[in-house]
Design a protein around this motif. Structure first.
Motif, PDB file in Angstrom:
ATOM      1  N   VAL A  17      10.981 -11.088   0.595  1.00 21.44           N
ATOM      2  CA  VAL A  17      11.868 -10.378   1.510  1.00 21.44           C
ATOM      3  C   VAL A  17      12.342  -9.050   0.957  1.00 21.44           C
ATOM      4  CG1 VAL A  17      14.041 -11.401   0.698  1.00 21.44           C
ATOM      5  CG2 VAL A  17      13.785 -10.795   3.126  1.00 21.44           C
ATOM      6  N   GLN A  18      12.190  -8.832  -0.365  1.00 17.28           N
ATOM      7  CA  GLN A  18      12.661  -7.593  -0.984  1.00 17.28           C
ATOM      8  C   GLN A  18      11.559  -6.541  -1.103  1.00 17.28           C
ATOM      9  OE1 GLN A  18      16.208  -8.662  -0.689  1.00 17.28           O
ATOM     10  NE2 GLN A  18      15.918  -6.794  -1.844  1.00 17.28           N
ATOM     11  N   LEU A  19      10.291  -6.950  -0.993  1.00 16.40           N
ATOM     12  CA  LEU A  19       9.198  -5.994  -1.172  1.00 16.40           C
ATOM     13  C   LEU A  19       8.955  -5.204   0.106  1.00 16.40           C
ATOM     14  CD1 LEU A  19       6.439  -7.859  -3.230  1.00 16.40           C
ATOM     15  CD2 LEU A  19       7.975  -6.050  -3.987  1.00 16.40           C
ATOM     16  N   GLY A  20       9.120  -3.890   0.006  1.00 16.88           N
ATOM     17  CA  GLY A  20       8.916  -3.041   1.166  1.00 16.88           C
ATOM     18  C   GLY A  20       7.930  -1.937   0.867  1.00 16.88           C
ATOM     19  N   CYS A  21       8.450  -0.721   0.792  1.00 17.64           N
ATOM     20  CA  CYS A  21       7.623   0.446   0.481  1.00 17.64           C
ATOM     21  C   CYS A  21       8.343   1.239  -0.609  1.00 17.64           C
ATOM     22  CB  CYS A  21       7.421   1.296   1.727  1.00 17.64           C
ATOM     23  SG  CYS A  21       6.244   2.647   1.515  1.00 17.64           S
ATOM     24  N   GLY A  22       7.933   1.023  -1.843  1.00 16.74           N
ATOM     25  CA  GLY A  22       8.663   1.613  -2.960  1.00 16.74           C
ATOM     26  C   GLY A  22      10.044   1.007  -3.040  1.00 16.74           C
ATOM     27  N   GLN A  23      11.064   1.862  -3.079  1.00 18.30           N
ATOM     28  CA  GLN A  23      12.446   1.369  -3.149  1.00 18.30           C
ATOM     29  C   GLN A  23      13.024   1.055  -1.780  1.00 18.30           C
ATOM     30  OE1 GLN A  23      13.521   4.674  -6.352  1.00 18.30           O
ATOM     31  NE2 GLN A  23      15.245   3.298  -6.063  1.00 18.30           N
ATOM     32  N   ASP A  24      12.291   1.399  -0.745  1.00 21.48           N
ATOM     33  CA  ASP A  24      12.754   1.130   0.617  1.00 21.48           C
ATOM     34  C   ASP A  24      12.408  -0.311   0.971  1.00 21.48           C
ATOM     35  OD1 ASP A  24      14.121   2.754   2.566  1.00 21.48           O
ATOM     36  OD2 ASP A  24      12.440   2.409   3.908  1.00 21.48           O
ATOM     37  N   SER A  25      13.407  -1.129   1.226  1.00 21.92           N
ATOM     38  CA  SER A  25      13.184  -2.552   1.482  1.00 21.92           C
ATOM     39  C   SER A  25      12.893  -2.798   2.962  1.00 21.92           C
ATOM     40  CB  SER A  25      14.429  -3.356   1.078  1.00 21.92           C
ATOM     41  OG  SER A  25      15.486  -3.115   2.006  1.00 21.92           O
ATOM     42  N   LEU A  47       0.834  -1.193   0.000  1.00 14.56           N
ATOM     43  CA  LEU A  47       0.000   0.000   0.000  1.00 14.56           C
ATOM     44  C   LEU A  47       0.876   1.253   0.000  1.00 14.56           C
ATOM     45  CD1 LEU A  47      -2.628  -1.034   2.701  1.00 14.56           C
ATOM     46  CD2 LEU A  47      -2.797  -1.287   0.225  1.00 14.56           C
ATOM     47  N   PRO A  48       0.424   2.315  -0.630  1.00 11.81           N
ATOM     48  CA  PRO A  48       1.185   3.563  -0.589  1.00 11.81           C
ATOM     49  C   PRO A  48       1.400   4.006   0.859  1.00 11.81           C
ATOM     50  CG  PRO A  48      -0.596   3.707  -2.188  1.00 11.81           C
ATOM     51  CD  PRO A  48      -0.824   2.443  -1.422  1.00 11.81           C
ATOM     52  N   VAL A  49       2.577   4.519   1.127  1.00 12.18           N
ATOM     53  CA  VAL A  49       2.958   5.002   2.464  1.00 12.18           C
ATOM     54  C   VAL A  49       3.232   3.860   3.436  1.00 12.18           C
ATOM     55  CG1 VAL A  49       2.333   6.426   4.456  1.00 12.18           C
ATOM     56  CG2 VAL A  49       1.588   7.114   2.179  1.00 12.18           C
ATOM     57  N   MET A  50       2.356   2.850   3.481  1.00 10.00           N
ATOM     58  CA  MET A  50       2.504   1.763   4.455  1.00 10.00           C
ATOM     59  C   MET A  50       3.400   0.638   3.959  1.00 10.00           C
ATOM     60  SD  MET A  50      -1.366   1.479   5.928  1.00 10.00           S
ATOM     61  CE  MET A  50      -0.839   0.432   7.276  1.00 10.00           C
ATOM     62  N   GLY A  51       3.483   0.450   2.644  1.00 11.95           N
ATOM     63  CA  GLY A  51       4.276  -0.646   2.111  1.00 11.95           C
ATOM     64  C   GLY A  51       3.595  -1.994   2.303  1.00 11.95           C
ATOM     65  N   THR A  52       4.386  -3.042   2.475  1.00 16.40           N
ATOM     66  CA  THR A  52       3.864  -4.394   2.659  1.00 16.40           C
ATOM     67  C   THR A  52       3.697  -4.696   4.153  1.00 16.40           C
ATOM     68  OG1 THR A  52       6.085  -5.339   2.758  1.00 16.40           O
ATOM     69  CG2 THR A  52       5.058  -5.182   0.572  1.00 16.40           C
ATOM     70  N   PRO A  53       2.963  -5.765   4.489  1.00 16.31           N
ATOM     71  CA  PRO A  53       2.881  -6.160   5.899  1.00 16.31           C
ATOM     72  C   PRO A  53       4.261  -6.441   6.499  1.00 16.31           C
ATOM     73  CG  PRO A  53       1.154  -7.230   4.658  1.00 16.31           C
ATOM     74  CD  PRO A  53       2.042  -6.559   3.644  1.00 16.31           C
ATOM     75  N   LEU A  54       5.149  -7.043   5.701  1.00 15.45           N
ATOM     76  CA  LEU A  54       6.506  -7.319   6.189  1.00 15.45           C
ATOM     77  C   LEU A  54       7.227  -6.019   6.515  1.00 15.45           C
ATOM     78  CD1 LEU A  54       8.793  -9.310   6.788  1.00 15.45           C
ATOM     79  CD2 LEU A  54       9.417  -9.220   4.370  1.00 15.45           C
ATOM     80  N   TYR A  55       7.064  -5.041   5.673  1.00 11.60           N
ATOM     81  CA  TYR A  55       7.693  -3.733   5.904  1.00 11.60           C
ATOM     82  C   TYR A  55       7.165  -3.110   7.192  1.00 11.60           C
ATOM     83  CZ  TYR A  55       9.421   0.982   4.824  1.00 11.60           C
ATOM     84  OH  TYR A  55      10.058   2.204   4.864  1.00 11.60           O
ATOM     85  N   SER A  56       5.851  -3.189   7.390  1.00 17.26           N
ATOM     86  CA  SER A  56       5.239  -2.650   8.617  1.00 17.26           C
ATOM     87  C   SER A  56       5.775  -3.348   9.858  1.00 17.26           C
ATOM     88  CB  SER A  56       3.709  -2.798   8.560  1.00 17.26           C
ATOM     89  OG  SER A  56       3.143  -1.990   7.562  1.00 17.26           O
ATOM     90  N   ALA A  57       5.904  -4.668   9.775  1.00 18.41           N
ATOM     91  CA  ALA A  57       6.416  -5.437  10.912  1.00 18.41           C
ATOM     92  C   ALA A  57       7.877  -5.092  11.197  1.00 18.41           C
ATOM     93  CB  ALA A  57       6.274  -6.934  10.639  1.00 18.41           C
ATOM     94  N   CYS A  58       8.656  -4.878  10.131  1.00 21.07           N
ATOM     95  CA  CYS A  58      10.071  -4.519  10.309  1.00 21.07           C
ATOM     96  C   CYS A  58      10.212  -3.127  10.913  1.00 21.07           C
ATOM     97  CB  CYS A  58      10.805  -4.593   8.979  1.00 21.07           C
ATOM     98  SG  CYS A  58      11.060  -6.273   8.362  1.00 21.07           S
ATOM     99  N   GLU A  59       9.385  -2.204  10.471  1.00 21.20           N
ATOM    100  CA  GLU A  59       9.409  -0.851  11.050  1.00 21.20           C
ATOM    101  C   GLU A  59       9.117  -0.899  12.537  1.00 21.20           C
ATOM    102  OE1 GLU A  59       8.427   2.851   8.255  1.00 21.20           O
ATOM    103  OE2 GLU A  59       6.679   1.607   8.693  1.00 21.20           O
ATOM    104  N   ALA A  60       8.189  -1.760  12.921  1.00 21.51           N
ATOM    105  CA  ALA A  60       7.783  -1.855  14.329  1.00 21.51           C
ATOM    106  C   ALA A  60       8.671  -2.795  15.130  1.00 21.51           C
ATOM    107  CB  ALA A  60       6.338  -2.325  14.405  1.00 21.51           C
TER     108      ALA A  60
END
Length: 306
Positions: free
Chosen positions: A206-214, A177-190
């Protein structure tokens, strides 16, 4: 003239409604759903459209809830911000109240003005019982509001049981999702290591995050060496660059545990490369079938990270 009083309601609840003073003027002082997140002075009419049914549902007072419905209160009564009693029961994590409301015709797909659904609120509270109850009502897993995604909420709050239920009911593990990225990205941020592990074992990219941010970029910024190690075990690329041209190593602090975790990893071994290749060939939907392959148990366990 409005009489003022200090807010004393529990924090982190759903949408309230009505007019607000300082909180309405400054969105940064309001939590998700529009309620103040600190002890601000608010007008008495801030809660004016909340019914006793909403309060009983949030507080988990089942007998009171039954009595109110018997008196004629409608289970789908909405606040000005379109919050239903079911929203409140789920946000409070009260399974019995949520079930009673559903048994009496509550709308399982109700959406508040900030996009929250009963399923989203259940994930926010971390009540696996409420999540299961809502999913059993054939509720939509995907919300129309991109800022109120149940799977992202469960991932970032570290509610592994809720996340596991969503995945078992078909939630897309790699939805970005825009701004939030993937669920994996959200979990990594937290830094929710338990949810990161579950998502990776469930086949999250493992590579899909939020845009170019992994996800690895997010984990490094959060300073979680254990999460970084997990991502690297599943093949995260240490050399990938974000929109600012930074690698995960560039974002790490000198002499930090995260930098040590990144620097100690050399090139992937042949066995690791084979594992990545086989898992990709199986695909996310067939990963669970690796245990039925005609292979030694040790190899099957290796493929499944067990």
């Amino acid at each position: 003239m409005h009489i003022l009083k200090t807010a004393s309601m529990p924090l982190g609840r759903g949408v309230g409604g009505g007019n607000v003073g300082e909180a309405a003027a400054d969105p940064d002082k309001r939590g998700k759903g529009g309620r103040p997140t600190s002890g601000l002075c608010i007008r008495l009419d801030f809660w004016s459209d909340r019914t006793p049914l909403h309060e009983a549902a949030y507080q988990g007072r089942l007998l009171h809830l039954r009595g109110l419905v018997a008196q004629g209160f409608h289970v789908n009564t909405l606040t000005m911000d379109r919050v239903s009693p079911l929203h409140e029961a789920c946000l409070g994590g009260h399974y019995a109240c949520a079930k009673f409301l559903l048994d009496n015709g509550a709308n399982v797909e109700a959406v508040s003005t900030d996009g929250a659904t009963p399923l989203f609120n259940s994930c926010s509270s971390g009540s696996a019982a409420c999540v299961r109850l809502i999913l059993q009502q054939s509720a939509s897993i995907h919300t129309p509001c991109q800022l109120a995604s149940p799977i992202h909420e469960a991932a970032k709050k570290g509610h592994r049981d809720c996340l596991e239920l969503l995945l078992s009911y078909g939630a897309h593990v790699d939805v970005e999702l825009p701004v939030m990225g993937t669920p994996l990205y959200s979990a990594c941020e937290a830094q929710a290591a338990n949810c990161v592990r579950l998502l990776l074992h469930s086949g999250a990219d493992v590579q899909l995050g939020c845009g170019q941010d992994s996800p690895l970029h997010a984990a490094v910024r959060g300073g979680g060496a254990d999460v970084v190690d997990l991502l690297l075990d599943f093949g995260a690329d240490c050399c990938c660059r974000n929109a600012d041209g930074k690698t995960p190593l560039d974002l790490s602090s000198s002499n930090s545990a995260v930098r040590v975790a990144l620097q100690k990893r050399g090139p992937c071994s042949l066995s690791q490369l084979c594992r990545f290749c086989i898992r990709r060939s199986l695909g996310r939907s067939r990963l669970h079938r690796a245990s039925s392959l005609f292979l030694p148990h040790s190899i099957k366990d290796f493929l499944l990270y067990q």
